[in-house]
Design a protein around this motif. Structure first.
Motif, PDB file in Angstrom:
ATOM      1  N   ALA A 172       0.829  -1.210   0.000  1.00 46.19           N
ATOM      2  CA  ALA A 172       0.000   0.000   0.000  1.00 46.19           C
ATOM      3  C   ALA A 172       0.857   1.251   0.000  1.00 46.19           C
ATOM      4  CB  ALA A 172      -0.941  -0.008   1.202  1.00 46.19           C
ATOM      5  N   ARG A 173       1.879   1.301   0.842  1.00 46.93           N
ATOM      6  CA  ARG A 173       2.769   2.459   0.885  1.00 46.93           C
ATOM      7  C   ARG A 173       3.493   2.607  -0.459  1.00 46.93           C
ATOM      8  NH1 ARG A 173       5.700   6.120   4.464  1.00 46.93           N
ATOM      9  NH2 ARG A 173       6.979   7.282   2.958  1.00 46.93           N
ATOM     10  N   THR A 174       3.896   1.485  -1.054  1.00 47.29           N
ATOM     11  CA  THR A 174       4.601   1.518  -2.332  1.00 47.29           C
ATOM     12  C   THR A 174       3.729   2.103  -3.433  1.00 47.29           C
ATOM     13  OG1 THR A 174       5.942  -0.406  -1.711  1.00 47.29           O
ATOM     14  CG2 THR A 174       5.767   0.102  -4.060  1.00 47.29           C
ATOM     15  N   VAL A 175       2.470   1.668  -3.497  1.00 48.20           N
ATOM     16  CA  VAL A 175       1.544   2.183  -4.512  1.00 48.20           C
ATOM     17  C   VAL A 175       1.396   3.692  -4.378  1.00 48.20           C
ATOM     18  CG1 VAL A 175      -0.894   2.259  -5.192  1.00 48.20           C
ATOM     19  CG2 VAL A 175       0.241   0.056  -4.857  1.00 48.20           C
ATOM     20  N   VAL A 176       1.200   4.165  -3.160  1.00 45.21           N
ATOM     21  CA  VAL A 176       0.994   5.599  -2.937  1.00 45.21           C
ATOM     22  C   VAL A 176       2.273   6.386  -3.215  1.00 45.21           C
ATOM     23  CG1 VAL A 176       0.479   7.336  -1.171  1.00 45.21           C
ATOM     24  CG2 VAL A 176      -0.924   5.273  -1.347  1.00 45.21           C
ATOM     25  N   VAL A 184      -9.091  -0.952   0.972  1.00 42.94           N
ATOM     26  CA  VAL A 184      -9.066  -0.142   2.188  1.00 42.94           C
ATOM     27  C   VAL A 184      -7.624   0.138   2.620  1.00 42.94           C
ATOM     28  CG1 VAL A 184      -9.196  -2.118   3.776  1.00 42.94           C
ATOM     29  CG2 VAL A 184     -10.029   0.110   4.497  1.00 42.94           C
ATOM     30  N   ALA A 185      -6.701  -0.770   2.331  1.00 44.14           N
ATOM     31  CA  ALA A 185      -5.292  -0.549   2.669  1.00 44.14           C
ATOM     32  C   ALA A 185      -4.711   0.583   1.814  1.00 44.14           C
ATOM     33  CB  ALA A 185      -4.490  -1.830   2.465  1.00 44.14           C
ATOM     34  N   LEU A 186      -5.073   0.609   0.525  1.00 50.02           N
ATOM     35  CA  LEU A 186      -4.603   1.693  -0.346  1.00 50.02           C
ATOM     36  C   LEU A 186      -5.199   3.020   0.096  1.00 50.02           C
ATOM     37  CD1 LEU A 186      -4.756   0.107  -3.924  1.00 50.02           C
ATOM     38  CD2 LEU A 186      -2.901   0.049  -2.246  1.00 50.02           C
ATOM     39  N   GLU A 187      -6.476   3.016   0.442  1.00 53.13           N
ATOM     40  CA  GLU A 187      -7.125   4.249   0.893  1.00 53.13           C
ATOM     41  C   GLU A 187      -6.511   4.742   2.194  1.00 53.13           C
ATOM     42  OE1 GLU A 187     -11.158   2.932   0.968  1.00 53.13           O
ATOM     43  OE2 GLU A 187     -11.529   3.453  -1.135  1.00 53.13           O
ATOM     44  N   GLY A 188      -6.145   3.808   3.074  1.00 59.46           N
ATOM     45  CA  GLY A 188      -5.496   4.189   4.324  1.00 59.46           C
ATOM     46  C   GLY A 188      -4.124   4.795   4.086  1.00 59.46           C
ATOM     47  N   ALA A 189      -3.386   4.253   3.099  1.00 58.60           N
ATOM     48  CA  ALA A 189      -2.066   4.790   2.781  1.00 58.60           C
ATOM     49  C   ALA A 189      -2.178   6.189   2.186  1.00 58.60           C
ATOM     50  CB  ALA A 189      -1.346   3.854   1.807  1.00 58.60           C
TER      51      ALA A 189
END
Length: 322
Positions: free
Chosen positions: A133-137, A163-168
């Motif tokens: 998730a952090r990597t994508v963002v 939800v993990a991507l949205e959280g990041a």
């Protein structure tokens, strides 16, 4: 070839002068390739690797000689995590995140000063890496929208929760580029199965095409006739974006390219009886509105009268999955 078992020849600084001339001659003769200062691999082995595999070797080389374990991030993290990367130029240097600006001077390394919490760290085969998730963002913040979508689609396809991507994204609101990352995550769709499908979606948005159905299942009287990469049921029409990989990659064509072509032709014959309008395009067309628009127009897929936005795509994505 497995990049994790490629042998690294590491020459420590105190021993370098004793072997400098020999190493230089071996590099000049094409026997060795220097992947970073003090680390060499066999040239033939290195040349046989894909860009992603070479990047893994470069990361292993850095980790082997670094004074402390590096934290691989951005495109390097994507490679370690098995996420797709758009653009080979991003693999020319290793990407790391550091806490101190004084650590940014490493040779052949793109180092960015950034705070990374413990919950945003993971480990892949002994190497420290940012989480998916952090990597994508991180990629979405500093790259193009298209590049971000390719990696975000890949993450969702591999099972990373939305939800993990949205959280990041929420955790990155104080960082430059977070609004682009927010748009990327809203647009991302795990049903995209390849970078070409991801880039096609971005290009369709730019053309003004209504959101298509991904992996559209087409049925005939005998059952499932096949799946199409893109479905436009309001026409009706279908679209396929093809690369050579499905015919060249042994894992995708285990019985050979000829058998794969025959199988694909039979599937298409059945599908065309139900969906006569079928367009095909390649990776190059998938990234160009100028090239893709006329292909879509020939099968009746044309821009909407009103402007199509990312919100239209993300809203429809959520509605169709309720």
């Amino acid at each position: 070839m497995d990049p994790w078992i490629v042998e690294l020849l590491i020459v420590r600084e105190q021993a370098f002068e004793d072997h400098r001339r020999t190493l230089a001659k071996d590099v000049q003769r094409g026997l060795l390739r220097r992947v970073r200062p003090g680390v060499y691999v066999e040239r033939g082995v290195h040349d046989a690797l894909s860009p992603e595999q070479r990047h893994v070797v470069s990361m292993r080389a850095l980790a082997a000689v670094a004074s402390r374990p590096p934290l691989f991030s951005h495109w390097s993290a994507a490679v370690l995590l098995g996420l797709p990367v758009l653009g080979r130029e991003h693999l020319e240097r290793v990407h790391v995140s550091v806490e101190d600006a004084s650590d940014r001077g490493l040779v052949g390394v793109a180092a960015r000063v950034a705070a990374v919490d413990a919950g945003e760290r993971a480990e892949v085969r002994g190497l420290q890496v940012t989480t998916p998730a952090r990597t994508v963002v991180d990629i979405a913040r500093i790259s193009t929208f298209e590049s971000g979508v390719v990696t975000a689609d890949g993450a969702l396809h591999l099972g990373v929760p939305r939800v993990a991507l949205e959280g990041a994204v929420a955790a990155a609101t104080s960082r430059k580029g977070w609004r682009r990352a927010q748009a990327v995550v809203a647009f991302a769709d795990g049903d995209a199965e390849s970078p070409a499908e991801s880039t096609s979606r971005v290009t369709m948005l730019r053309i003004g095409i209504r959101r298509p159905i991904l992996q559209w299942r087409v049925f005939d009287r005998n059952g499932l006739a096949g799946r199409l990469d893109f479905g436009y049921p309001w026409v009706p029409a279908g679209g396929e974006t093809d690369g050579e990989q499905k015919y060249r990659d042994a894992s995708m064509a285990p019985n050979g390219a000829a058998d794969a072509v025959i199988k694909e032709k039979r599937r298409e014959d059945r599908v065309r009886l139900e969906v006569p309008r079928l367009g095909r395009w390649g990776y190059r067309e998938s990234r160009s509105p100028r090239l893709l628009a006329p292909i879509l127009a020939r099968i009746g897929v044309v821009p909407e009268a009103r402007r199509v936005t990312i919100a239209d795509y993300s809203t429809e994505f959520r509605v169709t999955r309720l």
